[in-house]
Structures are given as C-alpha cells and as structure tokens.
Write an enzyme that holds these catalytic residues in place. Structure first.
Site, PDB file in Angstrom:
ATOM      1  N   CYS A  13      -4.007  20.480 -37.575  1.00  0.00           N
ATOM      2  CA  CYS A  13      -5.346  20.112 -38.053  1.00  0.00           C
ATOM      3  C   CYS A  13      -6.186  19.865 -36.802  1.00  0.00           C
ATOM      4  CB  CYS A  13      -5.228  18.844 -38.901  1.00  0.00           C
ATOM      5  SG  CYS A  13      -6.770  17.981 -39.237  1.00  0.00           S
ATOM      6  N   HIS A  14      -7.508  19.980 -36.931  1.00  0.00           N
ATOM      7  CA  HIS A  14      -8.311  19.819 -35.716  1.00  0.00           C
ATOM      8  C   HIS A  14      -8.181  18.419 -35.104  1.00  0.00           C
ATOM      9  CE1 HIS A  14     -11.515  22.233 -33.525  1.00  0.00           C
ATOM     10  NE2 HIS A  14     -11.015  21.343 -32.718  1.00  0.00           N
ATOM     11  N   THR A  15      -7.866  17.424 -35.911  1.00  0.00           N
ATOM     12  CA  THR A  15      -7.726  16.058 -35.389  1.00  0.00           C
ATOM     13  C   THR A  15      -6.619  15.999 -34.315  1.00  0.00           C
ATOM     14  OG1 THR A  15      -8.404  15.308 -37.571  1.00  0.00           O
ATOM     15  CG2 THR A  15      -7.544  13.636 -36.081  1.00  0.00           C
ATOM     16  N   HIS A  35       0.367  15.639 -38.055  1.00  0.00           N
ATOM     17  CA  HIS A  35       0.277  14.711 -39.186  1.00  0.00           C
ATOM     18  C   HIS A  35       0.193  15.434 -40.520  1.00  0.00           C
ATOM     19  CE1 HIS A  35      -3.853  15.706 -38.128  1.00  0.00           C
ATOM     20  NE2 HIS A  35      -4.159  15.445 -39.387  1.00  0.00           N
ATOM     21  N   GLU A  36       0.097  16.769 -40.483  1.00  0.00           N
ATOM     22  CA  GLU A  36       0.033  17.521 -41.747  1.00  0.00           C
ATOM     23  C   GLU A  36       1.412  18.151 -41.905  1.00  0.00           C
ATOM     24  OE1 GLU A  36      -3.946  19.549 -42.796  1.00  0.00           O
ATOM     25  OE2 GLU A  36      -2.595  21.216 -42.541  1.00  0.00           O
ATOM     26  N   CYS A  65      -0.297   0.199 -48.976  1.00  0.00           N
ATOM     27  CA  CYS A  65       0.717  -0.858 -49.101  1.00  0.00           C
ATOM     28  C   CYS A  65       0.866  -1.310 -50.542  1.00  0.00           C
ATOM     29  CB  CYS A  65       0.377  -2.044 -48.202  1.00  0.00           C
ATOM     30  SG  CYS A  65      -0.974  -3.080 -48.822  1.00  0.00           S
ATOM     31  N   CYS A  68      -2.777  -4.999 -50.812  1.00  0.00           N
ATOM     32  CA  CYS A  68      -4.005  -5.585 -50.246  1.00  0.00           C
ATOM     33  C   CYS A  68      -5.204  -5.360 -51.174  1.00  0.00           C
ATOM     34  CB  CYS A  68      -4.275  -4.989 -48.866  1.00  0.00           C
ATOM     35  SG  CYS A  68      -4.817  -3.281 -48.917  1.00  0.00           S
ATOM     36  N   CYS A  71      -6.042  -1.661 -51.603  1.00  0.00           N
ATOM     37  CA  CYS A  71      -5.111  -0.929 -52.468  1.00  0.00           C
ATOM     38  C   CYS A  71      -5.318  -1.316 -53.927  1.00  0.00           C
ATOM     39  CB  CYS A  71      -3.667  -1.174 -52.029  1.00  0.00           C
ATOM     40  SG  CYS A  71      -3.272  -0.311 -50.484  1.00  0.00           S
ATOM     41  N   CYS A  79      -6.513   0.966 -46.898  1.00  0.00           N
ATOM     42  CA  CYS A  79      -5.491  -0.095 -46.901  1.00  0.00           C
ATOM     43  C   CYS A  79      -5.603  -0.971 -45.641  1.00  0.00           C
ATOM     44  CB  CYS A  79      -4.126   0.577 -46.961  1.00  0.00           C
ATOM     45  SG  CYS A  79      -2.753  -0.558 -46.779  1.00  0.00           S
ATOM     46  N   ARG A  83      -4.190   1.587 -42.894  1.00  0.00           N
ATOM     47  CA  ARG A  83      -5.295   2.549 -42.768  1.00  0.00           C
ATOM     48  C   ARG A  83      -5.178   3.302 -41.444  1.00  0.00           C
ATOM     49  NH1 ARG A  83     -10.836  -0.723 -42.215  1.00  0.00           N
ATOM     50  NH2 ARG A  83     -10.042  -1.672 -44.125  1.00  0.00           N
ATOM     51  N   CYS A 143      -3.019  16.670 -45.512  1.00  0.00           N
ATOM     52  CA  CYS A 143      -4.240  16.235 -44.799  1.00  0.00           C
ATOM     53  C   CYS A 143      -5.425  17.079 -45.212  1.00  0.00           C
ATOM     54  CB  CYS A 143      -4.072  16.228 -43.281  1.00  0.00           C
ATOM     55  SG  CYS A 143      -5.647  15.818 -42.475  1.00  0.00           S
ATOM     56  N   ARG A 338      -5.181  27.664 -41.526  1.00  0.00           N
ATOM     57  CA  ARG A 338      -4.030  26.827 -41.226  1.00  0.00           C
ATOM     58  C   ARG A 338      -2.857  27.686 -40.767  1.00  0.00           C
ATOM     59  NH1 ARG A 338      -6.878  22.875 -40.480  1.00  0.00           N
ATOM     60  NH2 ARG A 338      -6.535  20.858 -41.485  1.00  0.00           N
TER      61      ARG A 338
HETATM   62  P1  NAD Z   1     -11.669  23.574 -37.856  1.00  0.00           P
HETATM   63  O1  NAD Z   1     -11.820  23.604 -36.389  1.00  0.00           O
HETATM   64  O2  NAD Z   1     -10.700  24.513 -38.499  1.00  0.00           O
HETATM   65  O3  NAD Z   1     -13.102  23.802 -38.557  1.00  0.00           O
HETATM   66  C1  NAD Z   1     -14.301  23.238 -38.065  1.00  0.00           C
HETATM   67  C2  NAD Z   1     -15.423  24.275 -38.247  1.00  0.00           C
HETATM   68  O4  NAD Z   1     -16.666  23.641 -37.889  1.00  0.00           O
HETATM   69  C3  NAD Z   1     -15.275  25.497 -37.334  1.00  0.00           C
HETATM   70  O5  NAD Z   1     -15.327  26.689 -38.125  1.00  0.00           O
HETATM   71  C4  NAD Z   1     -16.462  25.387 -36.361  1.00  0.00           C
HETATM   72  O6  NAD Z   1     -16.980  26.658 -35.981  1.00  0.00           O
HETATM   73  C5  NAD Z   1     -17.468  24.597 -37.202  1.00  0.00           C
HETATM   74  N1  NAD Z   1     -18.475  23.874 -36.422  1.00  0.00           N
HETATM   75  C6  NAD Z   1     -18.303  23.154 -35.272  1.00  0.00           C
HETATM   76  N2  NAD Z   1     -19.475  22.620 -34.866  1.00  0.00           N
HETATM   77  C7  NAD Z   1     -20.414  22.986 -35.772  1.00  0.00           C
HETATM   78  C8  NAD Z   1     -21.818  22.741 -35.920  1.00  0.00           C
HETATM   79  N3  NAD Z   1     -22.493  22.000 -35.028  1.00  0.00           N
HETATM   80  N4  NAD Z   1     -22.458  23.284 -36.991  1.00  0.00           N
HETATM   81  C9  NAD Z   1     -21.794  24.038 -37.898  1.00  0.00           C
HETATM   82  N5  NAD Z   1     -20.453  24.314 -37.812  1.00  0.00           N
HETATM   83  C10 NAD Z   1     -19.786  23.798 -36.761  1.00  0.00           C
HETATM   84  O7  NAD Z   1     -11.303  22.034 -38.238  1.00  0.00           O
HETATM   85  P2  NAD Z   1     -10.634  21.410 -39.567  1.00  0.00           P
HETATM   86  O8  NAD Z   1      -9.170  21.240 -39.361  1.00  0.00           O
HETATM   87  O9  NAD Z   1     -11.160  22.122 -40.782  1.00  0.00           O
HETATM   88  O10 NAD Z   1     -11.257  19.921 -39.496  1.00  0.00           O
HETATM   89  C11 NAD Z   1     -12.656  19.730 -39.682  1.00  0.00           C
HETATM   90  C12 NAD Z   1     -13.048  18.323 -39.275  1.00  0.00           C
HETATM   91  O11 NAD Z   1     -12.524  17.368 -40.195  1.00  0.00           O
HETATM   92  C13 NAD Z   1     -12.520  17.896 -37.903  1.00  0.00           C
HETATM   93  O12 NAD Z   1     -13.527  17.112 -37.271  1.00  0.00           O
HETATM   94  C14 NAD Z   1     -11.319  17.027 -38.243  1.00  0.00           C
HETATM   95  O13 NAD Z   1     -11.001  16.104 -37.226  1.00  0.00           O
HETATM   96  C15 NAD Z   1     -11.862  16.339 -39.474  1.00  0.00           C
HETATM   97  N6  NAD Z   1     -10.876  15.727 -40.388  1.00  0.00           N
HETATM   98  C16 NAD Z   1     -11.244  14.545 -40.975  1.00  0.00           C
HETATM   99  C17 NAD Z   1     -10.397  13.948 -41.892  1.00  0.00           C
HETATM  100  C18 NAD Z   1     -10.817  12.689 -42.610  1.00  0.00           C
HETATM  101  O14 NAD Z   1     -10.002  12.116 -43.317  1.00  0.00           O
HETATM  102  N7  NAD Z   1     -12.057  12.237 -42.482  1.00  0.00           N
HETATM  103  C19 NAD Z   1      -9.162  14.538 -42.184  1.00  0.00           C
HETATM  104  C20 NAD Z   1      -8.847  15.776 -41.584  1.00  0.00           C
HETATM  105  C21 NAD Z   1      -9.711  16.361 -40.688  1.00  0.00           C
HETATM  106 ZN    ZN Z   2      -2.997  -1.735 -48.750  1.00  0.00          ZN
END
Ligand code: NAD
Ligand code: ZN
Length: 345
Positions: A13-15, A35-36, A65, A68, A71, A79, A83, A143, A338
């Site tokens: 994942c991108h994270t 994490h995925e 959990c 809390c 939850c 959580c 969290r 994820c 993916r």
């Molecule tokens: P990814 O890299 O596969 O997709 C991101 C897309 O955004 C890409 O296609 C990229 O070209 C585009 N992009 C980047 N900057 C841009 C802009 N300024 N304008 C328009 N498009 C733009 O990533 P992913 O795995 O799909 O994850 C996406 C985001 O979600 C990441 O920031 C990731 O960390 C986040 N995320 C958050 C959670 C959460 O729980 N909040 C969970 C998982 C992932």
């Molecule tokens: Zn909890």
C-alpha cells in the site's frame, strides 16, 4: 493478548512506501513494513480466547479492543488502545519488539509488519474471516479496499443519483469509486495526475476524468463548472495536501461533503478560507473507512464471497517474496494497482 500469525500473502500500500522513504515521515529503522495481508493463526498468547490455531485472519493496521468508549460508540473506529500509530515500533504490553537480528531489535510497523513469514500482533488487530475466502485475493480487504469503500459508503454516504469526485485513482481511490457506484451515484468524476490511470478506472464506474495538469485554473474550479456549482460528495485518496484542499473546495455549498483519506506529510498544513465551511460544506476524514476491524471486516469479506464486491480487478501483479522490490517499483512508477506478494515461492 498477542498472537503469532503465519503470513501467506501480503500486498503493498502507498503508506508502506511513505514510511520506507521516510522523506517526510519520522524515520525509524530497521523496521519490517507491510500491513495489507492475509494469513493463518499460528499460536496464541496468554489471555486470547476467541481465536484458535488454524483460523484464517486478516491483520489490520488499526485495532478494536471492544472495551473503550470508541469501540462502544457506533460512530468511531478510533480505539483508544489500538488506533493507528505510525511512530510506534514496539508492542504495547512491554514496549519491546518481537523481531531481532543478532540481538538488535527490528521495529514493527503499524502493529502488523507483514513483510515477514511470521509476525506477532495484538489480538485486537486481527479479523477472523471465512476460511473459504481465498487469502491471495481477500488480503487486499485488510487495508486499501476497505479504506476506500468505507470512506465512500460509511463516511461520504452519497445519496442515490448524486455526483461524486474521487481524487487519486490508485487502489484506495478506485475502491471509493466502487463504493459510489454501489451507492447509486449517477456521475463519478475521477481526478489524477497520471493519465495512465484513466483507462482502467472505467471498470470501477468512473464516468468522467479530469487531469489537473490539463487546465490552467485550479481543479476545483474546473469541477464546479462541470457540475453546476460543485459535486455532492468528494473523497481524496492521494496523500497530497493540495489535492485535499481541492477535494474540499470542489463540493457544492449547502450540502457538499468532502472526506480525506490520503496520509499527508508530517508537516503538511490544510488551508482554506473559513467562508468555504460557513457556506455549509462539510469536511471529514477517516482511517480505514470507519470500519471496526474485528466487528465489520468479516462482513466485507462476505460481500466478496457473495459477489457484491469484486476484488480481483484491484490485483494487477503477483510476485514471490524474494522479488518484493518489484512491488515497490510498480507503485513508484504508478503501474497497476495492487501487487500480491506470495510468502511461499
Ligand atoms: P497509489 O499511489 O496507488 O494511488 C495514489 C494516486 O494519487 C496515484 O494514481 C497518483 O497519481 C494520484 N495523485 C497523487 N497526487 C495527486 C494530486 N495532487 N492530484 C490528483 N492525483 C494525485 O496509493 P494508494 O495505495 O491507493 O493510497 C492512496 C492514499 O491513501 C495514500 O496517501 C495512502 O497512504 C492512503 N491510505 C490511507 C488510509 C486511511 O486509513 N486513511 C489507508 C490506506 C491508504
Ligand atoms: Zn477500543
């Protein structure tokens, strides 16, 4: 309250990439990312009663959990105990790592560290799922897919017939588009800087595309013109703070709701004129699409089993663990969605 999992499949994942690059996130090394994932419950620590060896599970980066205030609330999945914490590299119970090399600790990531054949996680970060569900597919539900889908259906909640914008057409954004389609949105506008994303996004219900690079005015203005004043809902899945601001400012006044999902740089600041809020626009954010990992994720897996949710179309590559670096290359080049990483060759 800890369990050892045998990881069978994991994906990138991108994270993971942001924290591995550690350019605009706190560095903590050496560390096991990932994490995925999907795997099998291998052994049980003290205090664990509701899982047994052999159960099929998805480890989740944020926990539940069940005790809390969060939850117990129907509105929160944040959580108190478990969290998401991107900076913690150790287990909660004793502040130590369960991984080491030559006596030196290797830190955990997001409480899951799934780029490993075995990992130790808190039982509250484990969803027990249908043993018939193929782990090489449903691992992506742990994820990205749940995050995007939940951001749309649980948080943005577009009414039937509404117009929706999705910023970022990676796996998370396309899962949000899928959620909009399921909710009956009539127009789904995809926004991405990478034009290669547009063709594939049609399979996910995206009806129109905007590339901010093709316009010499802010993308929120372009979208407002396309939609007679703004979209009803928008979901941001890029991690870029300018896209977050555009995603907020492109929603219609009076009723528009924007949801932020992307993980921002640690120093990023969201700036908008307060009048945009006074004009009755709503800004929200979510981790994991507001799903509670243990209570809700088994039913998302069931949606896949009942064919209400297709996950195969999110999976564009598969590599053995020894070639995990290819998964990073695909993500860094914006190729595919993916990449499943098989732990067994
Ligand atoms: P990814 O890299 O596969 O997709 C991101 C897309 O955004 C890409 O296609 C990229 O070209 C585009 N992009 C980047 N900057 C841009 C802009 N300024 N304008 C328009 N498009 C733009 O990533 P992913 O795995 O799909 O994850 C996406 C985001 O979600 C990441 O920031 C990731 O960390 C986040 N995320 C958050 C959670 C959460 O729980 N909040 C969970 C998982 C992932
Ligand atoms: Zn909890």
């Amino acid at each position: 309250m800890e369990v050892r999992l045998k990881i069978l499949y994991t994906s990138l994942c991108h994270t993971d990439v942001y924290f591995w690059e550690a350019k605009r996130q706190n560095p903590l090394f050496p560390r096991i990312y990932g994490h995925e994932a999907g795997g099998i419950f291998e052994s049980v620590g003290e205090g664990v009663t509701d899982l047994k060896p052999g159960d099929h599970v998805l480890p989740i980066f944020t926990g539940e959990c069940k005790e809390c205030a969060h939850c117990k609330s129907e509105e929160s999945n944040m959580c108190d105990l478990l969290r998401i914490n991107t900076d913690r590299g150790v287990m909660l119970s004793d502040g130590k790592s369960r991984f080491s090399i030559r006596g030196q600790p290797i830190y955990h990531f997001l409480g899951t560290s799934t780029f490993s054949e075995y990992t130790v996680v808190h039982v509250g970060c484990v969803a027990k799922i249908n043993p018939l569900a193929p782990l090489d597919k449903v691992c992506v539900i742990s994820c990205g897919i749940s995050t995007g889908l939940g951001a749309m259906v649980n948080v943005a909640k577009p009414p039937k017939g509404s117009t929706v914008a999705v910023f970022g057409l990676g796996a998370v954004g396309l899962a949000a588009a899928e959620g909009a389609r399921i909710a009956g949105a009539s127009r789904i506008i995809g926004v991405d800087l990478n034009p290669n994303r547009f063709q594939g996004a049609k399979k996910f219900g995206v009806t129109e595309f905007v590339n901010p690079k093709d316009h010499n005015k802010p993308v929120q203005e372009v979208i407002a013109e396309m939609t007679n004043g703004g979209v009803d809902r928008s979901v941001e899945c890029t991690g870029n703070v300018d896209a977050m601001i555009s995603a907020f400012e492109c929603v219609h006044d009076g009723w528009g709701v924007a949801v932020l999902v992307g993980v921002p740089h640690k120093d990023a600041v969201f700036k908008t004129h307060p009048i945009n809020l006074l004009n009755e626009r709503t800004l929200k954010g979510t981790f994991f699409g507001n799903y509670k990992p243990r209570s809700d994720i088994p039913s998302v897996v069931e949606k896949y089993m009942n064919k209400e949710l297709e996950v195969e179309k999110f999976i564009t590559h598969q590599v053995p663990f020894s070639e995990i670096n290819k998964a990073f290359d695909y993500m860094l080049k914006g190729e595919g969605l993916r990449c499943i990483i098989r732990m067994e060759e």
